[in-house]
Scaffold this active site. Structure first.
Site, PDB file in Angstrom:
ATOM      1  N   ALA A 226     -34.346  23.984  57.061  1.00 40.52           N
ATOM      2  CA  ALA A 226     -33.085  23.557  57.761  1.00 40.52           C
ATOM      3  C   ALA A 226     -32.277  25.047  58.071  1.00 40.52           C
ATOM      4  O   ALA A 226     -32.600  25.579  59.078  1.00 40.52           O
ATOM      5  CB  ALA A 226     -32.129  22.717  57.125  1.00 40.52           C
ATOM      6  N   ARG A 227     -31.418  25.377  57.047  1.00 40.85           N
ATOM      7  CA  ARG A 227     -30.886  26.714  57.325  1.00 40.85           C
ATOM      8  C   ARG A 227     -30.784  27.270  55.976  1.00 40.85           C
ATOM      9  O   ARG A 227     -30.604  26.584  55.087  1.00 40.85           O
ATOM     10  CB  ARG A 227     -29.619  26.801  57.791  1.00 40.85           C
ATOM     11  N   GLU A 256     -32.124  36.512  57.925  1.00 42.56           N
ATOM     12  CA  GLU A 256     -33.522  36.684  58.659  1.00 42.56           C
ATOM     13  C   GLU A 256     -33.361  37.768  59.636  1.00 42.56           C
ATOM     14  O   GLU A 256     -32.431  37.877  60.499  1.00 42.56           O
ATOM     15  CB  GLU A 256     -33.753  35.452  59.345  1.00 42.56           C
ATOM     16  N   HIS A 275     -39.301  30.926  59.724  1.00 39.08           N
ATOM     17  CA  HIS A 275     -38.553  30.345  60.758  1.00 39.08           C
ATOM     18  C   HIS A 275     -39.530  29.850  61.796  1.00 39.08           C
ATOM     19  O   HIS A 275     -39.096  29.798  63.144  1.00 39.08           O
ATOM     20  CB  HIS A 275     -37.342  31.182  61.218  1.00 39.08           C
TER      21      HIS A 275
END
Ligand code: GLV
Length: 312
Positions: A226-227, A256, A275
């Site tokens: 997700a995050r 990131e 990601h």
């Protein structure tokens, strides 16, 4: 009537190339860098973008609609985005990618891929070690939007038992049981794999913390697609170090790219991917925009409008 300007903001020129403007009813402009966007944003009524620089909204006097080139809009819901601008997202694109990611990495665990590959390197015939299986394992999906439901369907096809956690705990047919977020621990306690698919909002920031890891089985794996900031990183590091949980498959991080000296890199019970679990491609995302653009130009309601207060 003046034609509205559509500004496409992305380093990959194919996003703009694939935009279809019905019968020349809008002007199309493309910007690949923040300075190119700064030049063009004043004209733009429509913005089709990913991670648009927030400081440029001050110049976006004509902006009425922002279409995000992705599912998550945490980057777009910033105080700088003028309140009247409609924000839309792109659902329906990533679910099957992410379902394969989840099944792939859960199978990496159950098929003991590392063990057999290591034995291969040592030319050892490891026939006393058997694989485990997904069949009968419990998968808890925290966040049951369109992606979560695609993951659920894939997991069920492998005979997994699927539990869900969502804001209100409304039952969906893809899950055996859905718990409201306040009762998340009840789902986590039963899970062999916990997949995080919550949007990042003020309410979900750090929601997977020490309590969540305390509820999980020591044999359970966390999968965060997700995050990063939905998970409290200090609590995660503690749980992994103390083997409070078996391990984590992490595709997203609070920062990131994950900085080179970050302790997660060297943990052997952690898998790090950059990601990529639900890749954005212009070919898959731009049709969502084209559909909405045709609606906008025809004065019809847009699809996938984000509730900015709710955050998704
Ligand atoms: C990617 O992370 C997205 O939200 O689309």
């Amino acid at each position: 009537m003046t034609r509205p300007t559509v500004l496409v903001y992305h380093g990959d020129p194919r996003y703009a190339e694939l935009v279809r403007v019905p019968k020349g009813r809008a002007v199309l402009r493309a910007a690949a860098t923040p300075s190119e966007a700064a030049e063009a944003v004043g004209e733009a009524e429509i913005l089709y973008a990913w991670k648009f620089p927030p400081q440029l909204y001050a110049k976006a006097e004509r902006l009425k609609w922002l279409q995000a080139m992705g599912a998550g809009v945490d980057w777009a819901i910033v105080p700088e985005l003028p309140p009247g601008v409609i924000l839309t997202r792109a659902p329906g694109v990533f679910g099957l990618w992410m379902a394969e990611y989840v099944i792939g990495w859960c199978s990496w665990v159950t098929q003991r891929v590392e063990t057999y590959r290591e034995a291969q390197r040592q030319r050892r015939w490891l026939d006393h070690v058997l694989p485990d299986r997904l069949l009968g394992k419990t998968l808890a999906i925290v966040g049951l939007g369109d992606i979560g439901r695609d993951v659920a369907r894939a997991a069920r096809a492998f005979g997994m038992r699927v539990l869900g956690v969502s804001r209100r705990g409304r039952l969906v047919r893809e899950a055996e049981r859905v718990y409201p977020v306040g009762q998340m621990a009840r789902a986590l306690r039963q899970a062999d794999f916990v997949v995080i698919l919550l949007p990042l909002t003020q309410e979900t920031h750090g929601i997977i913390g020490a309590d969540a890891f305390a509820a999980m089985k020591p044999t359970a794996w966390l999968v965060n697609i997700a995050r990063g900031a939905v998970v409290n990183e200090a609590a995660l590091l503690g749980a992994l170090e103390q083997r409070r949980i078996a391990g984590a498959i992490l595709d997203v991080f609070a920062t990131e790219p994950l900085p080179p000296h970050h302790p997660l890199w060297r943990m052997d019970n952690v898998v790090i991917t950059p990601h990529i679990s639900g890749p954005s491609t212009p070919e898959e995302i731009t049709p969502v925009f084209n559909d909405n653009l045709a609606r906008y130009l025809a004065g019809r309601p847009l699809r996938h409008v984000v509730d900015r207060k709710q955050g998704y």
